[in-house]
Design a protein around this motif. Structure first.
Motif, PDB file in Angstrom:
ATOM      1  N   LYS A   1      -7.991  11.301  25.518  1.00  0.00           N
ATOM      2  CA  LYS A   1      -8.208  11.538  24.621  1.00  0.00           C
ATOM      3  C   LYS A   1      -9.255  12.448  25.011  1.00  0.00           C
ATOM      4  N   GLY A   2     -10.793  12.448  25.552  1.00  0.00           N
ATOM      5  CA  GLY A   2     -11.368  13.446  25.823  1.00  0.00           C
ATOM      6  C   GLY A   2     -13.043  12.990  26.327  1.00  0.00           C
ATOM      7  N   TYR A   3     -13.749  13.968  26.416  1.00  0.00           N
ATOM      8  CA  TYR A   3     -15.156  13.820  26.740  1.00  0.00           C
ATOM      9  C   TYR A   3     -16.096  14.636  25.806  1.00  0.00           C
ATOM     10  N   VAL A   4     -16.353  13.697  24.745  1.00  0.00           N
ATOM     11  CA  VAL A   4     -17.011  14.819  23.640  1.00  0.00           C
ATOM     12  C   VAL A   4     -18.689  14.427  23.498  1.00  0.00           C
ATOM     13  N   ASP A   5     -19.007  13.787  24.577  1.00  0.00           N
ATOM     14  CA  ASP A   5     -20.628  13.214  24.617  1.00  0.00           C
ATOM     15  C   ASP A   5     -21.211  14.592  24.685  1.00  0.00           C
ATOM     16  N   PRO A   6     -22.360  14.668  24.016  1.00  0.00           N
ATOM     17  CA  PRO A   6     -22.981  15.866  24.270  1.00  0.00           C
ATOM     18  C   PRO A   6     -23.919  16.228  25.524  1.00  0.00           C
ATOM     19  N   ASN A   7     -23.986  14.911  26.097  1.00  0.00           N
ATOM     20  CA  ASN A   7     -24.639  15.024  27.513  1.00  0.00           C
ATOM     21  C   ASN A   7     -23.873  15.313  28.695  1.00  0.00           C
ATOM     22  N   THR A   8     -22.628  15.251  28.281  1.00  0.00           N
ATOM     23  CA  THR A   8     -21.585  15.553  29.527  1.00  0.00           C
ATOM     24  C   THR A   8     -22.058  17.223  30.068  1.00  0.00           C
ATOM     25  N   LYS A   9     -21.959  16.921  31.364  1.00  0.00           N
ATOM     26  CA  LYS A   9     -22.375  18.127  32.257  1.00  0.00           C
ATOM     27  C   LYS A   9     -21.065  18.816  32.904  1.00  0.00           C
ATOM     28  N   TYR A  10     -20.604  19.998  32.284  1.00  0.00           N
ATOM     29  CA  TYR A  10     -19.474  20.575  33.014  1.00  0.00           C
ATOM     30  C   TYR A  10     -19.562  21.511  34.183  1.00  0.00           C
TER      31      TYR A  10
ATOM     32  N   VAL B   1     -13.766  16.791  35.755  1.00  0.00           N
ATOM     33  CA  VAL B   1     -12.636  16.804  36.644  1.00  0.00           C
ATOM     34  C   VAL B   1     -11.836  15.591  35.823  1.00  0.00           C
ATOM     35  N   VAL B   2     -10.472  15.653  35.609  1.00  0.00           N
ATOM     36  CA  VAL B   2      -9.746  14.619  35.240  1.00  0.00           C
ATOM     37  C   VAL B   2      -8.564  14.420  36.354  1.00  0.00           C
TER      38      VAL B   2
ATOM     39  N   ASP C   1     -25.655  11.765  41.803  1.00  0.00           N
ATOM     40  CA  ASP C   1     -26.806  10.909  42.319  1.00  0.00           C
ATOM     41  C   ASP C   1     -27.367  11.949  43.237  1.00  0.00           C
ATOM     42  N   PRO C   2     -28.787  12.224  43.339  1.00  0.00           N
ATOM     43  CA  PRO C   2     -29.261  13.124  44.217  1.00  0.00           C
ATOM     44  C   PRO C   2     -29.427  12.604  45.760  1.00  0.00           C
ATOM     45  N   VAL C   3     -29.292  11.034  45.695  1.00  0.00           N
ATOM     46  CA  VAL C   3     -29.496  10.466  47.039  1.00  0.00           C
ATOM     47  C   VAL C   3     -28.049  10.415  47.786  1.00  0.00           C
ATOM     48  N   SER C   4     -27.089   9.662  46.914  1.00  0.00           N
ATOM     49  CA  SER C   4     -25.613   9.320  47.410  1.00  0.00           C
ATOM     50  C   SER C   4     -24.936  10.661  47.477  1.00  0.00           C
ATOM     51  N   GLY C   5     -24.993  11.438  46.411  1.00  0.00           N
ATOM     52  CA  GLY C   5     -24.222  12.543  46.012  1.00  0.00           C
ATOM     53  C   GLY C   5     -22.967  12.034  45.277  1.00  0.00           C
ATOM     54  N   GLU C   6     -22.866  10.982  44.858  1.00  0.00           N
ATOM     55  CA  GLU C   6     -21.706  10.262  44.074  1.00  0.00           C
ATOM     56  C   GLU C   6     -21.668  10.695  42.530  1.00  0.00           C
ATOM     57  N   HIS C   7     -20.508  10.999  41.791  1.00  0.00           N
ATOM     58  CA  HIS C   7     -20.596  11.187  40.528  1.00  0.00           C
ATOM     59  C   HIS C   7     -20.823   9.970  39.884  1.00  0.00           C
ATOM     60  N   THR C   8     -21.918  10.070  38.784  1.00  0.00           N
ATOM     61  CA  THR C   8     -22.581   8.841  38.313  1.00  0.00           C
ATOM     62  C   THR C   8     -21.691   8.674  36.785  1.00  0.00           C
ATOM     63  N   ARG C   9     -21.261   9.725  35.953  1.00  0.00           N
ATOM     64  CA  ARG C   9     -20.748   9.423  35.007  1.00  0.00           C
ATOM     65  C   ARG C   9     -19.311   9.679  34.962  1.00  0.00           C
ATOM     66  N   LYS C  10     -18.609   8.544  34.877  1.00  0.00           N
ATOM     67  CA  LYS C  10     -17.159   8.296  34.841  1.00  0.00           C
ATOM     68  C   LYS C  10     -16.828   7.459  33.953  1.00  0.00           C
ATOM     69  N   MET C  11     -15.275   7.772  33.484  1.00  0.00           N
ATOM     70  CA  MET C  11     -14.837   6.936  32.421  1.00  0.00           C
ATOM     71  C   MET C  11     -13.388   7.058  32.531  1.00  0.00           C
ATOM     72  N   ARG C  12     -12.676   6.111  31.885  1.00  0.00           N
ATOM     73  CA  ARG C  12     -11.189   6.228  31.958  1.00  0.00           C
ATOM     74  C   ARG C  12     -10.472   7.073  31.090  1.00  0.00           C
ATOM     75  N   VAL C  13      -9.252   7.507  31.358  1.00  0.00           N
ATOM     76  CA  VAL C  13      -8.674   8.463  30.800  1.00  0.00           C
ATOM     77  C   VAL C  13      -7.366   7.695  30.328  1.00  0.00           C
ATOM     78  N   THR C  14      -6.990   7.954  28.827  1.00  0.00           N
ATOM     79  CA  THR C  14      -5.563   7.498  28.318  1.00  0.00           C
ATOM     80  C   THR C  14      -4.561   7.994  28.982  1.00  0.00           C
ATOM     81  N   MET C  15      -3.584   7.258  29.426  1.00  0.00           N
ATOM     82  CA  MET C  15      -2.179   7.612  29.815  1.00  0.00           C
ATOM     83  C   MET C  15      -1.138   6.781  29.433  1.00  0.00           C
ATOM     84  N   LYS C  16      -0.215   7.517  28.784  1.00  0.00           N
ATOM     85  CA  LYS C  16       0.759   6.784  28.153  1.00  0.00           C
ATOM     86  C   LYS C  16       2.285   7.005  28.935  1.00  0.00           C
TER      87      LYS C  16
END
Length: 287
Positions: free
Chosen positions: A250-259, A262-263, A230-245
């Protein structure tokens, strides 16, 4: 030539005394506050003021710890350094944080670890019988140190393994610099803890309990985020859960993902395991 020091100068130089009565007397003579060492804890500092009152400072996290070997209080300094033998550790960590110094042979490139590969010590907390080692499946390159941060560059295919020393333990995460091939990747962390019962919770966290079913520590559910902020807060806006056993091999395959992505499995909660004892156990977590 000799130099003498007057009683007034000696009093003014005093900054601490062994207990409150002595600290009060010293503060009154010196005209400034004097610490009462008997009141110290990891987070608390108590001062005697010249007027006889007391002031207590309470820190949100540990600022010192008692070194049992040296039998004295030491200021916390979690900055990482490398010794002459190649070992890596925080300069003065309350839990004796040590890191793996890397085992990748010269000319060999680290690759994504598999469950069948031998484990390498990544992080160790504690001393002697109270050590809690977190292991990484596969070899590791020598870490690149920067303050409290150790970067194992290219420890996974297209990504770096990072360990950040904190005052209460550590944080460990993987930073992916490019999109993983296929459906993504997984990595395995092996945790050896004594006397721990491990339960995977409905919210994705992992609960550690002792033999009397008392809650000892929680490893929060892992998350991942990309480089969108976010340009104002500096917070990461695209977050998602990670599978843990847990206890399984499993991964981050969205074409809009900006590399980079961080996991973060947030293993800093492991620092609260030290009051536990009993038999040997082993925890495996896949991300």
């Amino acid at each position: 030539m000799t130099q003498t020091q007057t009683g007034a100068e000696t009093s003014a130089a005093v900054t601490q005394e062994v207990d409150v009565p002595r600290a009060r007397a010293a503060a009154r003579r010196a005209g400034h506050r004097v610490e009462a060492v008997s009141e110290r804890s990891e987070t608390v500092t108590t001062w005697a003021n010249p007027d006889g009152t007391l002031t207590t400072d309470v820190s949100a996290g540990p600022i010192r710890f008692y070194d049992q070997k040296l039998r004295l209080w030491r200021d916390v300094d979690v900055n990482l350094s490398r010794s002459a033998d190649g070992s890596v550790a925080s300069k003065a960590h309350p839990q004796g944080l040590k890191l793996g110094n890397g085992a990748t042979r010269a000319g060999k490139t680290a690759s994504t670890p598999t469950a069948s590969e031998a484990s390498t010590d990544l992080v160790t907390l504690g001393e002697g019988d109270r050590q809690i080692p977190l292991q990484w499946n596969g070899t590791l390159p020598a870490p690149r140190l920067n303050g409290t941060r150790a970067e194992y560059v290219n420890a996974v295919s297209g990504g770096d393994l990072v360990v950040e020393a904190t005052r209460t333990g550590f944080e460990q995460f993987v930073e992916l610099k490019q999109r993983p091939a296929g459906e993504g990747y997984s990595y395995t962390l092996s945790l050896r803890a004594k006397g721990m019962k491990v339960d995977h919770q409905a919210d994705g966290s992992v609960l550690f309990t002792d033999r009397k079913s008392r809650k000892t520590a929680v490893m929060p559910a892992p998350v991942m985020w990309d480089s969108t902020v976010d340009p104002v807060s500096g917070e990461h806006t695209r977050k998602m859960r990670v599978t843990m056993k847990v206890l399984q091999r499993k991964g981050y395959v969205d074409p809009n993902t900006k590399y980079p992505v961080v996991v973060d499995p947030s293993t800093s909660a492991l620092s609260s395991l030290f009051d536990t004892y009993v038999q040997q156990g082993k925890v495996m977590t896949n991300h």
